[in-house]
Each structure stands twice: as structure tokens, then as C-alpha cells.
Design a protein around this motif. Structure first.
Motif, PDB file in Angstrom:
ATOM      1  N   LYS A 227       0.838  -1.109   0.259  1.00  0.00           N
ATOM      2  CA  LYS A 227      -0.080   0.028  -0.061  1.00  0.00           C
ATOM      3  C   LYS A 227       0.713   1.373   0.146  1.00  0.00           C
ATOM      4  N   GLU A 228       2.059   1.248   0.613  1.00  0.00           N
ATOM      5  CA  GLU A 228       2.653   2.448   0.791  1.00  0.00           C
ATOM      6  C   GLU A 228       3.641   2.567  -0.419  1.00  0.00           C
ATOM      7  N   LYS A 229       3.748   1.704  -1.297  1.00  0.00           N
ATOM      8  CA  LYS A 229       4.400   1.822  -2.547  1.00  0.00           C
ATOM      9  C   LYS A 229       3.614   1.938  -3.849  1.00  0.00           C
ATOM     10  N   LEU A 230       2.210   2.074  -3.678  1.00  0.00           N
ATOM     11  CA  LEU A 230       1.288   2.466  -4.692  1.00  0.00           C
ATOM     12  C   LEU A 230       0.817   3.877  -4.467  1.00  0.00           C
ATOM     13  N   PHE A 231       1.042   4.756  -5.395  1.00  0.00           N
ATOM     14  CA  PHE A 231       1.108   6.130  -5.234  1.00  0.00           C
ATOM     15  C   PHE A 231       0.160   6.681  -6.074  1.00  0.00           C
ATOM     16  N   GLU A 232      -0.607   7.755  -5.646  1.00  0.00           N
ATOM     17  CA  GLU A 232      -1.440   8.412  -6.326  1.00  0.00           C
ATOM     18  C   GLU A 232      -0.934   9.483  -7.485  1.00  0.00           C
ATOM     19  N   ARG A 233      -1.578   9.492  -8.598  1.00  0.00           N
ATOM     20  CA  ARG A 233      -1.030  10.290  -9.695  1.00  0.00           C
ATOM     21  C   ARG A 233      -0.416  11.749  -9.278  1.00  0.00           C
ATOM     22  N   GLU A 234      -1.247  12.426  -8.421  1.00  0.00           N
ATOM     23  CA  GLU A 234      -1.160  13.817  -8.047  1.00  0.00           C
ATOM     24  C   GLU A 234       0.037  13.956  -7.235  1.00  0.00           C
ATOM     25  N   TRP A 235       0.194  12.903  -6.410  1.00  0.00           N
ATOM     26  CA  TRP A 235       1.395  13.023  -5.408  1.00  0.00           C
ATOM     27  C   TRP A 235       2.715  12.888  -6.241  1.00  0.00           C
ATOM     28  N   VAL A 236       2.762  11.960  -7.409  1.00  0.00           N
ATOM     29  CA  VAL A 236       3.857  11.606  -8.011  1.00  0.00           C
ATOM     30  C   VAL A 236       4.119  12.783  -9.038  1.00  0.00           C
ATOM     31  N   ALA A 237       3.011  13.568  -9.387  1.00  0.00           N
ATOM     32  CA  ALA A 237       3.420  14.558 -10.218  1.00  0.00           C
ATOM     33  C   ALA A 237       4.063  15.709  -9.362  1.00  0.00           C
ATOM     34  N   GLU A 238       3.823  15.849  -8.200  1.00  0.00           N
ATOM     35  CA  GLU A 238       4.367  16.828  -7.385  1.00  0.00           C
ATOM     36  C   GLU A 238       5.771  16.297  -6.999  1.00  0.00           C
ATOM     37  N   ARG A 239       5.890  15.252  -6.884  1.00  0.00           N
ATOM     38  CA  ARG A 239       7.352  14.658  -6.364  1.00  0.00           C
ATOM     39  C   ARG A 239       8.378  14.621  -7.750  1.00  0.00           C
ATOM     40  N   LEU A 240       7.742  14.546  -8.852  1.00  0.00           N
ATOM     41  CA  LEU A 240       8.557  14.481 -10.080  1.00  0.00           C
ATOM     42  C   LEU A 240       9.215  15.963 -10.230  1.00  0.00           C
ATOM     43  N   ILE A 241       8.254  16.733 -10.188  1.00  0.00           N
ATOM     44  CA  ILE A 241       8.740  18.191 -10.339  1.00  0.00           C
ATOM     45  C   ILE A 241       9.713  18.926  -9.449  1.00  0.00           C
ATOM     46  N   ASP A 242       9.399  18.204  -8.333  1.00  0.00           N
ATOM     47  CA  ASP A 242      10.441  18.653  -7.020  1.00  0.00           C
ATOM     48  C   ASP A 242      11.720  17.860  -7.437  1.00  0.00           C
ATOM     49  N   VAL A 243      11.623  16.768  -7.718  1.00  0.00           N
ATOM     50  CA  VAL A 243      13.120  15.951  -8.289  1.00  0.00           C
ATOM     51  C   VAL A 243      13.807  16.844  -9.324  1.00  0.00           C
ATOM     52  N   LEU A 244      13.086  17.187 -10.473  1.00  0.00           N
ATOM     53  CA  LEU A 244      13.581  17.898 -11.529  1.00  0.00           C
ATOM     54  C   LEU A 244      14.217  19.544 -10.847  1.00  0.00           C
ATOM     55  N   ARG A 245      13.525  20.134 -10.082  1.00  0.00           N
ATOM     56  CA  ARG A 245      13.926  21.437  -9.607  1.00  0.00           C
ATOM     57  C   ARG A 245      15.224  21.183  -8.739  1.00  0.00           C
ATOM     58  N   GLU A 246      15.367  20.018  -8.170  1.00  0.00           N
ATOM     59  CA  GLU A 246      16.394  19.701  -7.215  1.00  0.00           C
ATOM     60  C   GLU A 246      17.632  19.480  -8.256  1.00  0.00           C
ATOM     61  N   LYS A 247      17.564  18.625  -9.174  1.00  0.00           N
ATOM     62  CA  LYS A 247      18.615  18.125 -10.024  1.00  0.00           C
ATOM     63  C   LYS A 247      18.991  19.362 -10.740  1.00  0.00           C
ATOM     64  N   ALA A 248      18.179  20.138 -10.995  1.00  0.00           N
ATOM     65  CA  ALA A 248      18.814  21.576 -11.985  1.00  0.00           C
ATOM     66  C   ALA A 248      19.667  22.614 -11.169  1.00  0.00           C
ATOM     67  N   LYS A 249      19.695  22.270  -9.870  1.00  0.00           N
ATOM     68  CA  LYS A 249      20.571  22.986  -9.171  1.00  0.00           C
ATOM     69  C   LYS A 249      21.948  22.406  -9.206  1.00  0.00           C
ATOM     70  N   LYS A 250      22.101  20.916  -9.695  1.00  0.00           N
ATOM     71  CA  LYS A 250      23.469  20.493  -9.831  1.00  0.00           C
ATOM     72  C   LYS A 250      23.250  19.797 -11.327  1.00  0.00           C
TER      73      LYS A 250
END
Length: 268
Positions: A227-250
Motif C-alpha cells: 500500500k505504501e508503494k502504490l502512489f496517487e498520480r497527483e502526489w507523483v506529479a508533485e514529487r517528479l517536479i520537485d526532483v527536477l527542480r532539485e537536479k537542476a541545481k546540480k
């Protein structure tokens, strides 16, 4: 350079959630592609957001049809002429299809071909027709305020998957899907090498692994996922954009690699 974003496709699943998230958290225009029902999907994407309708451009584009991709690219040139200083700041190219072959006997040639055309060749053709919108070393006047809420550098992100990792493959199965995603990782790396020369640190390419998301692609397997590894699409969308923002710093440490929803690298 006036920035804009691209999500392809965006009619459902992660693409739908990513489009809505970008509309909510940034001020840039967004191009969302669909294969059909353009007006219906636009209404659904805007529903309840309170976002400026003029920021969203829904275009027909089928990654299985290069003429369709070329037409969408041409329309984007009309909307955001490069010669007038506009530029693609965030591209999310995420088509996907899965036929879960558990043994070699289950491999169907037509299904395998469709898998590669959708998961690998489609994104490759999107790069062909959209890469010229990305900034170059010579042309990038984007200010931080213009891309607030988005990565600080321009990114072209393709949808990969952990099962595309050869290093991580301990279970086998899913032959065509695994192979198509391993190929995407090679496309990402090769395209990023091109961007390194063309754009330097102004633009780079990465692969993304969203985890197991509650979409039609993975529905058959929801019951076997914790259950804790099955994600809602809205949560994943937010996380992926956050990841891209983090990676753009380096940029130098991030470019050409595949990153999961938790900002951890997926090995090739």
C-alpha cells in the motif's frame, strides 16, 4: 527568453496530473498533447484550478504518427516563435504501454513492436521535432522569476522505469517493456550529450521513474504492490517536479541519468 512547458501525452494518468500541477504552481504557458477529444480534455485539465485558460494549449499529437508530431511542433512554433526569444523550459515526454510477458512464449511480435514504437521511438521522434525549442549557449534570457515553481535550468525529461535497469534486473520477465525502457535510458544519455554541446548547463536531459502509480498502465498489478508503494498520480506529479527542480541545481551531477520519485538514481 519567454519560457513554456510541454507535457506529452496529457489526457490521463501521470501526464494529466503533471499538467495540472504545472498550471497550479507556475506562470508559464503549458502545451498538453492528446490523441483525441481535445476540447473535452482541456475542460478536464482546467476543472477546479482557477488557472488562466489562455495559458493552456491542448494540441493533437500521436507519438505513433510522425506527421502528427511534426504538426504539433509546427503549431508550437506559431505559438512560441524561437526567433522572438521564446523557449521550451520543461519538456515531459511520457508515453507508455505495457504487455507483461512472463515467459518468452508470451512474446507477441506485434505487441512488442507497438511497445517499442510507443515507449522508445515515439519519444525519440518527439526529440527530433522539439529539440530546437530548447535554449542554447547563445540564446537564453530566462529570468528566475519567469520560471518560479519550475526547475532553474531547461530540462527534457523522458519516462523511464526501474525495470529498464539492466543492473537491477533480478526477476526477468516483461521482455519488451524492459527492453524499451533500457533503450530510453540510452536515448536520454545520447540526447544529453548533444545538449551538453549545444546548450552547456542551460539545458539537460534525464529519465524519470515514477514508481507504481494508480493509472491504467499498472492497474493489473495494484494488488501485488504494498500500500505504501502504490502512489496517487497527483502526489507523483508533485514529487517528479520537485526532483527536477532539485537536479537542476546540480546540472553536471544530474544530467543524462535516470532518477526516481525519491530523487535517487536508477542504475543503467
Amino acid at each position: 527568453m519567454a519560457p513554456w512547458a510541454l507535457v506529452s501525452p496529457a489526457s490521463r494518468g501521470i501526464g494529466f496530473a503533471l499538467t495540472r500541477h504545472i498550471l497550479q504552481t507556475s506562470r508559464v504557458p503549458v502545451v498538453a498533447t492528446v490523441r483525441k477529444d481535445r476540447d473535452v480534455v482541456k475542460e478536464q485539465l482546467l476543472d477546479g484550478l482557477g488557472a488562466d485558460e489562455g495559458r493552456l494549449h491542448v494540441l493533437e499529437c500521436d507519438v505513433l504518427d510522425e506527421s502528427s508530431i511534426e504538426a504539433a511542433s509546427s503549431r508550437c512554433e506559431d505559438l512560441f516563435p524561437v526567433k522572438e526569444g521564446n523557449g521550451l523550459h520543461l519538456g515531459l515526454v511520457i508515453p507508455g504501454i505495457l504487455f507483461p510477458e512472463k515467459s518468452p512464449r508470451q512474446i507477441d511480435a506485434d505487441n512488442a513492436l507497438l511497445t517499442f514504437r510507443t515507449n522508445t521511438l515515439g519519444p525519440l521522434l518527439m526529440l527530433k521535432h522539439f529539440e530546437h525549442f530548447l535554449p542554447t549557449k547563445q540564446i537564453n534570457n530566462t529570468s528566475a522569476s519567469e520560471v518560479e515553481g519550475l526547475p532553474s535550468a531547461a530540462i527534457m525529461a523522458l519516462m523511464s522505469a526501474r525495470v529498464g535497469s539492466i543492473t537491477d534486473n533480478k526477476l526477468g520477465g516483461w521482455y519488451s517493456y524492459r527492453a524499451s525502457k533500457a533503450a530510453i535510458n540510452q536515448v536520454v544519455k545520447t540526447f544529453d550529450n548533444y545538449l551538453r554541446t549545444k546548450a552547456g548547463d542551460e539545458a539537460f536531459s534525464v529519465g524519470l521513474h515514477p514508481g507504481t502509480v494508480k493509472t491504467g498502465l499498472s492497474k493489473e498489478f495494484w494488488g501485488s504492490v504494498k500500500k505504501e508503494k502504490l502512489f496517487e498520480r497527483e502526489w507523483v506529479a508533485e514529487r517528479l517536479i520537485d526532483v527536477l527542480r532539485e537536479k537542476a541545481k546540480k546540472v553536471e551531477e544530474s544530467r543524462g541519468r535516470c532518477w526516481d520519485w525519491d530523487a535517487k538514481e536508477v542504475s543503467p
